[in-house]
Write a protein that holds these residues in place. Structure first.
Motif, short mmCIF file in Angstrom:
data_model
loop_
_atom_site.label_atom_id
_atom_site.label_comp_id
_atom_site.label_asym_id
_atom_site.label_seq_id
_atom_site.Cartn_x
_atom_site.Cartn_y
_atom_site.Cartn_z
N VAL A 147 -14.56 -5.53 8.32
CA VAL A 147 -13.55 -6.48 8.72
C VAL A 147 -12.38 -6.39 7.75
CG1 VAL A 147 -14.64 -8.35 7.42
CG2 VAL A 147 -13.09 -8.91 9.27
N LYS A 148 -11.19 -6.51 8.27
CA LYS A 148 -9.97 -6.39 7.45
C LYS A 148 -9.04 -7.55 7.77
CE LYS A 148 -7.99 -2.37 7.21
NZ LYS A 148 -7.17 -1.17 7.57
N THR A 149 -8.45 -8.11 6.73
CA THR A 149 -7.46 -9.17 6.90
C THR A 149 -6.33 -8.97 5.90
OG1 THR A 149 -7.11 -11.57 6.94
CG2 THR A 149 -8.65 -10.74 5.30
N GLY A 150 -5.12 -9.27 6.35
CA GLY A 150 -3.95 -9.07 5.50
C GLY A 150 -3.54 -10.32 4.75
N LEU A 151 -2.88 -10.12 3.63
CA LEU A 151 -2.33 -11.23 2.85
C LEU A 151 -1.06 -10.76 2.16
CD1 LEU A 151 -3.23 -11.22 -0.63
CD2 LEU A 151 -5.26 -10.64 0.67
N VAL A 152 -0.27 -11.73 1.72
CA VAL A 152 0.99 -11.45 1.03
C VAL A 152 1.02 -12.24 -0.26
CG1 VAL A 152 3.51 -11.60 1.13
CG2 VAL A 152 2.22 -11.00 3.19
N VAL A 153 1.37 -11.57 -1.34
CA VAL A 153 1.57 -12.25 -2.61
C VAL A 153 3.05 -12.58 -2.71
CG1 VAL A 153 1.39 -12.09 -5.12
CG2 VAL A 153 -0.33 -10.99 -3.66
#
Length: 242
Positions: A147-153
């Protein structure tokens, strides 16, 4: 023989299809944006555990470790026996065993723990979780997709992009150019109240009415005697001339 063998083959095929349809699915919570220096906890669950769960081994990876890092891992209450790789890191692994048989859940989802992510540098990255081994109560491994999920710093907490200097001007400061430091007015100490000196009102002297000077006592007889003496002396001089 052909009939019974054919039936057994159909049963095996049906069992295989059922097993494929019942394969659990990894789920992770939504992350969104993490500020630089901030952190977020990401829950991991396993849905569709119809045959129970005896243990798991997962790998956790960040596609861009320059932007974020895995700073901590927490395990569920049922995982009395667990271990994991070193943190903080850009990639690690987690493993837990259900010794007491308490991870059966309600055959819908089982809590696998939480991953804490910390923002390091502004930019995007992906959190990828892959199953190395996930087994049911009989020791059979589930076939589970990663499973893959994106995030932003994002930006540092308490700052705004493109904001430089102080917004607004401090009271009492007239500087508004670049680098001007807003100065606060020096505190004014309360003045000691001194009692006002009251000067007695001086009334303008009122001119007194002229007093009538009365003749001194005894002056009238003296004038009378002098007058009489002058008359007598004048009479004597006239008699001598005559």
């Amino acid at each position: 023989m052909k009939g019974p063998g054919y039936v057994i083959w159909l049963i095996a095929l049906a069992s295989l299809v059922a097993a494929c349809q019942a394969a659990p699915v990894l789920k992770v919570g939504e992350i969104g944006e993490i500020p630089v220096g901030g952190s977020a906890e990401v829950p991991i669950t396993l849905e569709g555990v119809e045959n129970g769960l005896s243990g798991y081994n997962l790998t956790v990876t960040l596609s861009n470790p320059e932007c974020a890092e895995i700073s901590a891992v927490s395990y569920p209450a049922w995982a009395s026996l667990h271990r994991g790789g070193e943190v903080p890191a850009g990639e690690t692994w987690i493993e837990a065993v259900d010794v007491g048989g308490t991870a059966e859940g309600n055959r819908t989802n089982v809590d696998l723990g939480r991953i804490t992510l910390k923002g390091v540098k502004r930019g995007p990255t992906d959190l990828v979780i892959a199953a190395v081994r996930v087994q049911d109560d009989t020791g059979t491994s589930y076939e589970i997709s990663e499973v893959k999920t994106g995030l932003v710093v994002g930006s540092t907490p308490g700052t705004q992009a493109g904001n430089s200097g102080h917004s607004g001007s401090a009271s009492g400061s007239s500087s508004s150019g670049p680098g001007a430091v807003a100065t606060s007015p020096a505190p004014t100490l309360p003045e000691e109240s001194t009692p006002a000196e009251t000067t007695p009102a001086v009334s303008s002297p009122v001119p007194a009415a002229p007093e009538e000077t009365a003749p001194a006592q005894g002056s009238a007889p003296f004038l009378a005697v002098l007058t009489i003496a002058a008359l007598i002396f004048g009479s004597i001089l006239r008699e001598k001339k005559e």
